[in-house]
Design a protein around this motif. Sequence first.
Motif, PDB file in Angstrom:
ATOM      1  N   GLU A 202       0.797  -1.390   0.008  1.00 54.67           N
ATOM      2  CA  GLU A 202      -0.023  -0.041  -0.049  1.00 54.67           C
ATOM      3  C   GLU A 202       0.792   1.207   0.131  1.00 54.67           C
ATOM      4  OE1 GLU A 202       0.135  -1.443   4.261  1.00 54.67           O
ATOM      5  OE2 GLU A 202       0.117  -2.291   2.275  1.00 54.67           O
ATOM      6  N   LEU A 203       2.192   1.241   0.693  1.00 49.92           N
ATOM      7  CA  LEU A 203       2.972   2.283   0.560  1.00 49.92           C
ATOM      8  C   LEU A 203       3.820   2.337  -0.892  1.00 49.92           C
ATOM      9  CD1 LEU A 203       4.552   2.513   4.329  1.00 49.92           C
ATOM     10  CD2 LEU A 203       2.585   3.530   3.295  1.00 49.92           C
ATOM     11  N   LEU A 204       4.130   1.129  -1.185  1.00 53.45           N
ATOM     12  CA  LEU A 204       4.839   1.046  -2.540  1.00 53.45           C
ATOM     13  C   LEU A 204       4.153   1.832  -3.625  1.00 53.45           C
ATOM     14  CD1 LEU A 204       6.638  -2.420  -2.207  1.00 53.45           C
ATOM     15  CD2 LEU A 204       7.629  -0.170  -2.981  1.00 53.45           C
ATOM     16  N   ARG A 205       2.771   1.218  -3.574  1.00 58.49           N
ATOM     17  CA  ARG A 205       1.901   2.043  -4.741  1.00 58.49           C
ATOM     18  C   ARG A 205       1.898   3.567  -4.755  1.00 58.49           C
ATOM     19  NH1 ARG A 205      -1.398  -1.683  -7.182  1.00 58.49           N
ATOM     20  NH2 ARG A 205      -1.464  -3.819  -6.222  1.00 58.49           N
ATOM     21  N   ARG A 206       2.105   4.332  -3.460  1.00 54.08           N
ATOM     22  CA  ARG A 206       1.993   5.594  -3.402  1.00 54.08           C
ATOM     23  C   ARG A 206       3.250   6.445  -4.256  1.00 54.08           C
ATOM     24  NH1 ARG A 206       0.386   6.275   2.683  1.00 54.08           N
ATOM     25  NH2 ARG A 206       0.837   8.361   2.318  1.00 54.08           N
ATOM     26  N   TRP A 207       4.303   5.899  -4.129  1.00 57.27           N
ATOM     27  CA  TRP A 207       5.715   6.525  -4.452  1.00 57.27           C
ATOM     28  C   TRP A 207       6.555   5.539  -5.561  1.00 57.27           C
ATOM     29  CZ3 TRP A 207      10.556   4.690  -4.407  1.00 57.27           C
ATOM     30  CH2 TRP A 207      10.859   3.366  -3.438  1.00 57.27           C
ATOM     31  N   LEU A 208       6.503   4.425  -5.936  1.00 58.50           N
ATOM     32  CA  LEU A 208       7.239   3.849  -6.800  1.00 58.50           C
ATOM     33  C   LEU A 208       6.701   4.081  -8.189  1.00 58.50           C
ATOM     34  CD1 LEU A 208      10.055   2.390  -7.093  1.00 58.50           C
ATOM     35  CD2 LEU A 208       8.773   0.274  -6.713  1.00 58.50           C
ATOM     36  N   LEU A 209       6.658   5.129  -8.549  1.00 58.92           N
ATOM     37  CA  LEU A 209       5.989   5.434 -10.046  1.00 58.92           C
ATOM     38  C   LEU A 209       6.841   5.961 -11.076  1.00 58.92           C
ATOM     39  CD1 LEU A 209       2.668   6.768  -8.294  1.00 58.92           C
ATOM     40  CD2 LEU A 209       3.292   4.586  -9.147  1.00 58.92           C
ATOM     41  N   GLY A 210       8.050   6.650 -10.796  1.00 58.18           N
ATOM     42  CA  GLY A 210       8.897   7.143 -11.803  1.00 58.18           C
ATOM     43  C   GLY A 210       8.298   8.506 -11.875  1.00 58.18           C
ATOM     44  N   PRO A 211       8.268   9.091 -13.247  1.00 60.09           N
ATOM     45  CA  PRO A 211       7.861  10.299 -13.655  1.00 60.09           C
ATOM     46  C   PRO A 211       6.097  10.403 -13.459  1.00 60.09           C
ATOM     47  CG  PRO A 211       9.281   9.326 -15.310  1.00 60.09           C
ATOM     48  CD  PRO A 211       8.919   8.285 -14.504  1.00 60.09           C
ATOM     49  N   ASP A 212       5.527  11.586 -13.411  1.00 62.29           N
ATOM     50  CA  ASP A 212       4.150  11.766 -13.112  1.00 62.29           C
ATOM     51  C   ASP A 212       3.437  11.056 -14.151  1.00 62.29           C
ATOM     52  OD1 ASP A 212       4.399  12.788 -10.778  1.00 62.29           O
ATOM     53  OD2 ASP A 212       4.352  14.967 -11.753  1.00 62.29           O
ATOM     54  N   GLY A 213       2.458  10.496 -14.261  1.00 65.66           N
ATOM     55  CA  GLY A 213       1.488   9.972 -15.185  1.00 65.66           C
ATOM     56  C   GLY A 213       1.447   8.451 -15.434  1.00 65.66           C
ATOM     57  N   TRP A 214       1.993   7.791 -14.377  1.00 60.91           N
ATOM     58  CA  TRP A 214       2.058   6.368 -14.430  1.00 60.91           C
ATOM     59  C   TRP A 214       1.348   5.805 -13.158  1.00 60.91           C
ATOM     60  CZ3 TRP A 214       4.201   3.159 -18.107  1.00 60.91           C
ATOM     61  CH2 TRP A 214       4.865   3.760 -19.061  1.00 60.91           C
ATOM     62  N   GLU A 215       0.736   4.600 -13.022  1.00 61.56           N
ATOM     63  CA  GLU A 215       0.265   3.928 -11.919  1.00 61.56           C
ATOM     64  C   GLU A 215       1.031   2.701 -11.774  1.00 61.56           C
ATOM     65  OE1 GLU A 215      -3.694   3.416 -12.124  1.00 61.56           O
ATOM     66  OE2 GLU A 215      -3.723   2.353 -14.161  1.00 61.56           O
ATOM     67  N   MET A 216       0.899   2.138 -10.507  1.00 63.64           N
ATOM     68  CA  MET A 216       1.475   0.881 -10.382  1.00 63.64           C
ATOM     69  C   MET A 216       0.200  -0.230 -10.165  1.00 63.64           C
ATOM     70  SD  MET A 216       3.945  -0.422  -7.093  1.00 63.64           S
ATOM     71  CE  MET A 216       5.459  -1.454  -7.484  1.00 63.64           C
ATOM     72  N   THR A 217       0.236  -1.025 -11.385  1.00 70.06           N
ATOM     73  CA  THR A 217      -0.949  -1.939 -11.502  1.00 70.06           C
ATOM     74  C   THR A 217      -0.694  -3.456 -10.679  1.00 70.06           C
ATOM     75  OG1 THR A 217      -0.054  -2.735 -13.345  1.00 70.06           O
ATOM     76  CG2 THR A 217      -1.455  -0.869 -13.601  1.00 70.06           C
ATOM     77  N   VAL A 218       0.309  -3.741 -10.465  1.00 63.52           N
ATOM     78  CA  VAL A 218       0.663  -5.030  -9.760  1.00 63.52           C
ATOM     79  C   VAL A 218       1.789  -4.495  -8.698  1.00 63.52           C
ATOM     80  CG1 VAL A 218       1.580  -7.465 -10.121  1.00 63.52           C
ATOM     81  CG2 VAL A 218       0.166  -6.377 -11.873  1.00 63.52           C
ATOM     82  N   CYS A 219       1.696  -5.135  -7.485  1.00 69.88           N
ATOM     83  CA  CYS A 219       2.764  -5.013  -6.476  1.00 69.88           C
ATOM     84  C   CYS A 219       2.691  -6.323  -5.532  1.00 69.88           C
ATOM     85  CB  CYS A 219       2.577  -3.727  -5.784  1.00 69.88           C
ATOM     86  SG  CYS A 219       3.892  -3.557  -4.517  1.00 69.88           S
ATOM     87  N   GLU A 220       3.364  -7.414  -5.962  1.00 66.48           N
ATOM     88  CA  GLU A 220       3.293  -8.712  -5.293  1.00 66.48           C
ATOM     89  C   GLU A 220       4.408  -8.978  -4.630  1.00 66.48           C
ATOM     90  OE1 GLU A 220       1.597 -11.176  -8.117  1.00 66.48           O
ATOM     91  OE2 GLU A 220      -0.361 -10.307  -7.872  1.00 66.48           O
ATOM     92  N   ASN A 221       4.765  -9.485  -3.428  1.00 60.03           N
ATOM     93  CA  ASN A 221       6.203  -9.791  -2.988  1.00 60.03           C
ATOM     94  C   ASN A 221       5.884 -10.840  -1.744  1.00 60.03           C
ATOM     95  OD1 ASN A 221       8.830 -10.073  -2.367  1.00 60.03           O
ATOM     96  ND2 ASN A 221       9.079  -8.058  -2.087  1.00 60.03           N
ATOM     97  N   ASP A 222       6.530 -12.116  -2.024  1.00 54.93           N
ATOM     98  CA  ASP A 222       6.545 -13.187  -0.812  1.00 54.93           C
ATOM     99  C   ASP A 222       8.007 -12.718  -0.203  1.00 54.93           C
ATOM    100  OD1 ASP A 222       6.332 -15.406   0.708  1.00 54.93           O
ATOM    101  OD2 ASP A 222       6.682 -16.854  -0.893  1.00 54.93           O
ATOM    102  N   LEU A 223       7.539 -12.018   0.843  1.00 54.31           N
ATOM    103  CA  LEU A 223       8.974 -11.481   1.194  1.00 54.31           C
ATOM    104  C   LEU A 223       9.894 -12.376   2.339  1.00 54.31           C
ATOM    105  CD1 LEU A 223      10.498  -8.648   1.180  1.00 54.31           C
ATOM    106  CD2 LEU A 223       9.327  -8.178   3.446  1.00 54.31           C
ATOM    107  N   VAL A 224      10.165 -13.444   1.706  1.00 61.36           N
ATOM    108  CA  VAL A 224      11.037 -14.582   2.578  1.00 61.36           C
ATOM    109  C   VAL A 224      12.023 -14.973   1.289  1.00 61.36           C
ATOM    110  CG1 VAL A 224       9.218 -15.354   3.830  1.00 61.36           C
ATOM    111  CG2 VAL A 224       9.662 -16.260   1.651  1.00 61.36           C
ATOM    112  N   VAL A 225      13.273 -15.287   2.022  1.00 62.77           N
ATOM    113  CA  VAL A 225      14.421 -15.876   1.239  1.00 62.77           C
ATOM    114  C   VAL A 225      13.691 -17.006   0.122  1.00 62.77           C
ATOM    115  CG1 VAL A 225      16.542 -17.103   1.180  1.00 62.77           C
ATOM    116  CG2 VAL A 225      16.137 -15.366   2.729  1.00 62.77           C
TER     117      VAL A 225
END
Length: 328
Positions: A202-225
């Motif tokens: 929910e935080l990544l979707r707010r900032w990891l966008l690069g230049p204006d005019g883009w949206e993050m459509t998928v953000c999935e991470n199984d955060l284990v080794v």
Amino acid sequence: MPTTSVHTDPETRTMTLVAEFPVPVERLWGAFADPRQLERFWGPPGFPATFTSFDLRPGGRADYRMTSPQGERFLSLWRISEVDEPHRIVFEDLFSTEDGAVDEAMPASETVLSFEPAGEGSRVTVRTSFSSDEDLDRMLEMGMLEGYTQAFGQLDTVLADLRAYALGTGTTTELVDDTHVTITRAFDAPRHLLWRAHTEPELLRRWLLGPDGWEMTVCENDLVVGGSFRNAWAPVGDTAGEAFGFEGENLVIDPERRMVTTERLTGAPFPANVNDLQFDEADGVTLMTLRITYPDQVQRDTVLATGMTDGMEASYARLEREVLTATA
């Protein structure tokens, strides 16, 4: 580069490194006496140290591990015999096993750290002695000489006041060699918030966008080794561009401190690169360091030519503005 000399003497079976820094002796000593500061340079880039115990006194012991980008762990310990603040520390530097015992099959050495004034700054001399020619030769084969030089090359940043050294400079990119790039960015925020911003969807979707005019459509991470991740972006409205994504595998997860992943452009035919992301905090300022290993120079140059640094700075400015300030 602060290292003024580094050499070996086969006759005395010693390795000596001398490095000078523009800080008082007491400040230089403090970097070696504080395990959190020591972790930031006691190990070459890509093999950071993590101290799990640290008892800096005669008869004390310090345990640490170095972890490679592939997740391999190399365990060691110090047996401390002398502490004369702020002048001298003497210890045995030994490899250890998972249960904390000395690994007798590996080389053993004694290290003397000496601190003294040097001009308007100070000097540290690191003298490591080996009991046999075989131990010295084996450590040289393992890259100890190069590792020392690379490790102490990081100490300037540790000694610097991060607020004066890095805040306000934006995203910087350094070409280390044909396949390695180092990217740094400082944030006026504690590292636990930076870790959250890099791991919570929910935080990544707010900032990891690069230049204006883009949206993050998928953000999935199984955060284990061994877990996988997948991110994707698409243009919004009449913004030019085509949807794209990245995917990879988590190799190292050290919460709030380090995350190493493979990364490849989804559907691309070329090999993955390896991203080694680390966070170091001092006095409320966090220095983010991203070390990228590319398969070859062509792929490195192709990626950099896309304007990656500018896109990252746009995202990091958004991170400061819309996430860190609101989450603090």
